[in-house]
Design a protein around this motif. Structure first.
Motif, PDB file in Angstrom:
ATOM      1  N   ALA A  47      -8.485 -46.021 -65.873  1.00 24.64           N
ATOM      2  CA  ALA A  47      -7.371 -46.828 -66.377  1.00 24.64           C
ATOM      3  C   ALA A  47      -7.128 -48.025 -65.458  1.00 24.64           C
ATOM      4  N   ASP A  48      -7.213 -47.795 -64.145  1.00 28.33           N
ATOM      5  CA  ASP A  48      -7.042 -48.888 -63.178  1.00 28.33           C
ATOM      6  C   ASP A  48      -8.135 -49.948 -63.343  1.00 28.33           C
ATOM      7  N   LEU A  49      -9.375 -49.513 -63.482  1.00 26.08           N
ATOM      8  CA  LEU A  49     -10.477 -50.459 -63.668  1.00 26.08           C
ATOM      9  C   LEU A  49     -10.295 -51.261 -64.955  1.00 26.08           C
ATOM     10  N   ARG A  50      -9.839 -50.596 -66.015  1.00 28.02           N
ATOM     11  CA  ARG A  50      -9.594 -51.280 -67.291  1.00 28.02           C
ATOM     12  C   ARG A  50      -8.490 -52.318 -67.138  1.00 28.02           C
ATOM     13  N   GLU A  51      -7.391 -51.954 -66.487  1.00 25.56           N
ATOM     14  CA  GLU A  51      -6.265 -52.871 -66.311  1.00 25.56           C
ATOM     15  C   GLU A  51      -6.646 -54.090 -65.484  1.00 25.56           C
ATOM     16  N   ARG A  52      -7.578 -53.917 -64.531  1.00 24.68           N
ATOM     17  CA  ARG A  52      -8.019 -55.031 -63.703  1.00 24.68           C
ATOM     18  C   ARG A  52      -9.116 -55.859 -64.362  1.00 24.68           C
ATOM     19  N   GLY A  53      -9.554 -55.440 -65.550  1.00 27.60           N
ATOM     20  CA  GLY A  53     -10.596 -56.165 -66.256  1.00 27.60           C
ATOM     21  C   GLY A  53     -11.996 -55.897 -65.740  1.00 27.60           C
ATOM     22  N   ALA A  54     -12.166 -54.843 -64.949  1.00 27.43           N
ATOM     23  CA  ALA A  54     -13.477 -54.530 -64.382  1.00 27.43           C
ATOM     24  C   ALA A  54     -14.368 -53.769 -65.363  1.00 27.43           C
ATOM     25  N   VAL A  55     -13.767 -53.128 -66.360  1.00 31.03           N
ATOM     26  CA  VAL A  55     -14.533 -52.440 -67.408  1.00 31.03           C
ATOM     27  C   VAL A  55     -13.889 -52.721 -68.757  1.00 31.03           C
ATOM     28  N   GLU A  56     -14.701 -52.642 -69.789  1.00 29.19           N
ATOM     29  CA  GLU A  56     -14.193 -52.688 -71.156  1.00 29.19           C
ATOM     30  C   GLU A  56     -15.046 -51.713 -71.957  1.00 29.19           C
ATOM     31  N   PHE A  57     -14.517 -51.250 -73.064  1.00 33.90           N
ATOM     32  CA  PHE A  57     -15.101 -50.100 -73.743  1.00 33.90           C
ATOM     33  C   PHE A  57     -15.760 -50.415 -75.083  1.00 33.90           C
ATOM     34  N   SER A  58     -15.956 -51.658 -75.432  1.00 33.14           N
ATOM     35  CA  SER A  58     -16.408 -52.018 -76.771  1.00 33.14           C
ATOM     36  C   SER A  58     -17.807 -51.505 -77.121  1.00 33.14           C
ATOM     37  N   GLU A  59     -18.638 -51.219 -76.123  1.00 33.48           N
ATOM     38  CA  GLU A  59     -19.997 -50.765 -76.409  1.00 33.48           C
ATOM     39  C   GLU A  59     -20.273 -49.343 -75.949  1.00 33.48           C
ATOM     40  N   VAL A  60     -19.227 -48.576 -75.670  1.00 36.68           N
ATOM     41  CA  VAL A  60     -19.406 -47.182 -75.252  1.00 36.68           C
ATOM     42  C   VAL A  60     -19.950 -46.383 -76.427  1.00 36.68           C
ATOM     43  N   GLU A  61     -21.030 -45.626 -76.176  1.00 32.84           N
ATOM     44  CA  GLU A  61     -21.648 -44.811 -77.217  1.00 32.84           C
ATOM     45  C   GLU A  61     -21.356 -43.328 -77.042  1.00 32.84           C
ATOM     46  N   VAL A  62     -21.245 -42.867 -75.803  1.00 28.40           N
ATOM     47  CA  VAL A  62     -21.004 -41.452 -75.524  1.00 28.40           C
ATOM     48  C   VAL A  62     -19.906 -41.341 -74.478  1.00 28.40           C
ATOM     49  N   THR A  63     -18.920 -40.497 -74.769  1.00 29.85           N
ATOM     50  CA  THR A  63     -17.828 -40.235 -73.827  1.00 29.85           C
ATOM     51  C   THR A  63     -17.842 -38.752 -73.495  1.00 29.85           C
ATOM     52  N   VAL A  64     -17.853 -38.419 -72.206  1.00 30.68           N
ATOM     53  CA  VAL A  64     -17.869 -37.027 -71.764  1.00 30.68           C
ATOM     54  C   VAL A  64     -16.641 -36.787 -70.915  1.00 30.68           C
ATOM     55  N   LEU A  65     -15.857 -35.780 -71.289  1.00 31.20           N
ATOM     56  CA  LEU A  65     -14.710 -35.369 -70.483  1.00 31.20           C
ATOM     57  C   LEU A  65     -15.024 -34.006 -69.886  1.00 31.20           C
TER      58      LEU A  65
END
Length: 70
Positions: A13-31
């Motif tokens: 969440a921190d990386l997303r808020e700082r603009g260091a990552v974006e998720f538009s091309e994520v194909e697989v999410t593992v929790l």
């Protein structure tokens, strides 16, 4: 680009808020340890992240300790 990103929900969440990552091309999410994240109160952050990931991708939830109620 990145092929694999491993992060805790808070760090991601921190990386997303700082603009260091974006998720538009994520194909697989593992929790991993999804049940423990829910027990520890992280599901709001996790749900917010999953809401930004394309819905046509694959989602996998893992845990070594899932109980019969799941």
């Amino acid at each position: 680009g990145v092929d694999v990103l491993i992060a805790t929900p808070g760090r991601l969440a921190d990386l997303r808020e700082r603009g260091a990552v974006e998720f538009s091309e994520v194909e697989v999410t593992v929790l991993d340890e999804a049940d423990h994240m829910a027990d520890m109160g992280f599901m709001t952050e996790v749900a917010a992240i999953l809401d930004e990931i394309p819905r046509d991708g694959q989602r996998m939830l893992f845990s070594a300790t899932l109980d019969n109620g799941v």
